[in-house]
Write an enzyme that holds these catalytic residues in place. Sequence first.
Site, short mmCIF file in Angstrom:
data_model
loop_
_atom_site.label_atom_id
_atom_site.label_comp_id
_atom_site.label_asym_id
_atom_site.label_seq_id
_atom_site.Cartn_x
_atom_site.Cartn_y
_atom_site.Cartn_z
N VAL A 25 -52.23 43.96 -30.06
CA VAL A 25 -53.47 43.49 -29.46
C VAL A 25 -53.47 41.97 -29.58
O VAL A 25 -53.42 41.43 -30.69
CB VAL A 25 -54.70 44.08 -30.20
N VAL A 51 -55.76 47.89 -33.62
CA VAL A 51 -54.51 47.41 -34.21
C VAL A 51 -53.91 48.44 -35.15
O VAL A 51 -52.68 48.55 -35.25
CB VAL A 51 -54.71 46.04 -34.91
N LEU A 421 -55.58 60.23 -41.36
CA LEU A 421 -56.20 60.83 -40.19
C LEU A 421 -56.20 59.82 -39.03
O LEU A 421 -56.41 58.63 -39.22
CB LEU A 421 -57.63 61.26 -40.51
N LEU A 476 -63.78 69.97 -41.36
CA LEU A 476 -62.73 69.33 -42.16
C LEU A 476 -62.08 70.47 -42.95
O LEU A 476 -62.39 70.71 -44.12
CB LEU A 476 -63.31 68.28 -43.11
N ILE A 479 -60.27 70.07 -46.47
CA ILE A 479 -61.20 69.67 -47.53
C ILE A 479 -62.17 70.82 -47.82
O ILE A 479 -62.52 71.06 -48.99
CB ILE A 479 -61.96 68.39 -47.13
#
Length: 591
Positions: A25, A51, A421, A476, A479
């Site tokens: 970027v 980024v 993630l 999730l 988790i």
Amino acid sequence: MAKMKAIMAAVLVMEKEGVSQAFGVPGAAINPLYAALRERGTIAHVLARHVEGASHMAEGYTRAVAGNIGVCIGTSGPAGTDMVTGLYSAIADSIPILCITGQAPRARMHKEDFQAVDITAIVKPVTKWATTVLEPAQVPRAFQQAFHLMRSGRPGPVLIDLPFDVQMAEIEFDIDTYEPLPAFKPAATRKQIEKAIAMLQAAERPLIVAGGGIINADASDLLVEFAELTDVPVIPTLMGWGAIPDDHKLMAGMCGLQTSHRYGNATMLASDFVLGIGNRWANRHTGSTDVYCKGRTFVHVDIEPTQIGRVFTPDLGIVSDAKAALQLFVEVAREMKAAGLLRDRSEWVAQCRERKRTMLRKTNYEAVPMKPQRVYQCMNNNFPRDTTYVSTIGLSQIAGAQFLHVFGPRQWINCGQAGPLGWTIPAALGVRAADPTRTIVALSGDYDFQFLIEELAVGAQFKLPYIHMLVNNSYLGLIRQAQRGFNMDYCVQLGFDNINAPELDGYGVDHQKVVEGLGCKFVRVHKQEEIKPAIQQANAWMAEHRVPVVIEVMLERVTNISMGTEIDAVNEFEELATSIADAPTAVGLLD
């Protein structure tokens, strides 16, 4: 010598070092580099939307093809801090990427200038080297050193920080006589290899643990040859998956607490000798060392001296590049086989293959909403043998490793240690940029998918098509499963009643509208009969539009995937296969 701007010298060095693709970027402090890239026109550039996404694209690009080094570019300040996760993911898995940041002019770096931050201090723990170049004449040599370090020893990432005025300064530099520095890779001695093979020969039930270092060294063929010469079964780590084809008779399954096979763990527990090559004894592979090491002798071959003894002390440690070691392993084994000195391992191999054939988990479910096990069965049936899978973390990745098939190196692209993630989408785009022809299938749960979902627009803009399998349980999931030990189901639900999409019935985000809004194609699947037509439609759309296609599979909300705290204590939450009909695509039925 020719006169040029220091930043032009940097671009010329990158060309000589083999760089042809960058991700990034632009920003004010790094615009001189972009001007040089535009003037030269030799290094293609993909514009990321974040980024961090660019850093993961660079990772995917490196991981996809042997010898590649991905390049990530950003401006000063937050662009560098956005790269930290990518640098961590790269160094954790021994992946070389070059991150380049702009910086405030030298005279203003200590004055709290706009977006001036000591990025090298921030990233030092997650790089092999990080430097702010303060002398313009050192710019080309900093880049030369960066490539030397990334390729030498244990591979890993480097960050080069360039003040604006350093980039713009004029220097003298002779690119015509420039040569890359030779990479240093330690190599085993014949004496060491002979001792390791003598220990293997003394064992009754030996195994080879094949780590990601074998794939990094492009040494998978040597691994298979050595295993075949000695008739020793192979257990790949998650990062080494694909080093030996899943359907090879000596592929004994993966071992571990999560991304493992029942037969892989059972074979590890039955062994009495382990030769680890290019692996790091990760805790999700070993569990406790008390269980993992009991009754077994270990030889550990690794390129990094400080890796040997880090987790436990092997009976023999050898510091060596995996390819250099395997070349000698093969050489000695050939000689011993020709002399009739290698042991007959047929009984042990037969035992391993019987476990692989019988110790299976059920996949053939008919339930709607779908169980994830059936999704992976359908993927096995409908994606070709040479498919490259890209995945990150979560129950989707764990179940994928338990049920999918991988038949070659670099066909399982996964951030093994860091597991950030959001990694999957940009990494898949980086893989596609590295190889425009292979079949690429990304695999995400809904939360990983949402983390850096904006990068799908990059795939649409730059025509980087791939299939993204989105398994959606609106949770999730990993988790939630971990919270069972705390008797709670807290702050892990992603579902809600979407007022704009009531047909989702509480599953929350309407991924179709988001994906299509980003310029990609989308199909939603509710039952297994719809998966094959969806994949056919995805392939047609990719051929026509050259954009990513997302196939969302609506899963049952709660499925517990097999895992445990020790390799001898994995909890099997779902049914086990009792017949071939229960697991018709199990790889043990194919070898």
